[in-house]
Design a protein around this motif. Structure first.
Motif, short mmCIF file in Angstrom:
data_model
loop_
_atom_site.label_atom_id
_atom_site.label_comp_id
_atom_site.label_asym_id
_atom_site.label_seq_id
_atom_site.Cartn_x
_atom_site.Cartn_y
_atom_site.Cartn_z
N MET A 30 65.82 168.19 44.03
CA MET A 30 66.66 167.53 43.92
C MET A 30 68.02 167.52 43.70
N SER A 99 75.37 161.62 40.50
CA SER A 99 74.01 160.76 41.25
C SER A 99 73.49 161.94 40.74
N TYR A 101 70.52 163.28 44.31
CA TYR A 101 69.80 162.74 45.11
C TYR A 101 68.03 163.58 45.88
N LYS A 105 67.82 160.72 50.62
CA LYS A 105 68.54 160.22 50.25
C LYS A 105 69.11 159.88 48.63
N CYS A 106 70.23 158.93 48.46
CA CYS A 106 70.79 159.14 47.22
C CYS A 106 70.43 157.68 46.61
N GLN A 109 73.52 156.30 42.06
CA GLN A 109 74.40 156.27 41.73
C GLN A 109 75.24 155.72 40.57
#
Length: 128
Positions: A30, A99, A101, A105-106, A109
């Motif tokens: 991540m 954020s 990730y 994918k995010c 946020q």
């Protein structure tokens, strides 16, 4: 319920949810973007599965276990992750995360205006 108690409960819910989100990524790598206490932008590359190889767990001394419990009580907003680039544990203030990730994918946020707030800059759209 008093407003401060409500805010505290909302914060705790966010912290718990965020921890579950990170834990759910398992061995996935991540990226966490955050603003540090001194105002710098940082990007951490972390992997929760890697942390397991560096933690003593049940074999830890009683004082180490007590220290971990005390830290969790005093600073519930800190997320402990293993930075795979630096090969060290990092404590990240979840209130300063921009954020997250993972898996391409995010996953999270920060709300609009969070960067300005964290940098101590007045949000232009809020005043317009």
């Amino acid at each position: 319920m008093a407003t401060s108690q409500l805010q505290e409960n909302q914060n705790q819910l966010f912290y718990d949810s965020f921890r579950l989100l990170v834990a759910g990524q398992g061995s996935k790598i991540m990226a966490i973007e955050a603003i540090t206490k001194d105002g710098r932008y940082r990007k951490f590359v972390v992997q929760q599965a890697a942390a397991a190889t560096h933690v003593v767990g049940d074999a830890a001394s009683e004082s180490a276990k007590q220290g971990a419990r005390t830290r969790a009580e005093r600073w519930p907003n800190l997320l402990n992750v293993f930075d795979i680039q630096k090969q060290e544990f990092r404590s990240i203030d979840m209130d300063r995360i921009l954020s997250l990730y993972g898996g391409g994918k995010c996953l999270y946020q920060a709300p609009k205006g969070a960067v300005a707030r964290l940098m101590g800059v007045e949000d232009e759209q809020a005043t317009a």
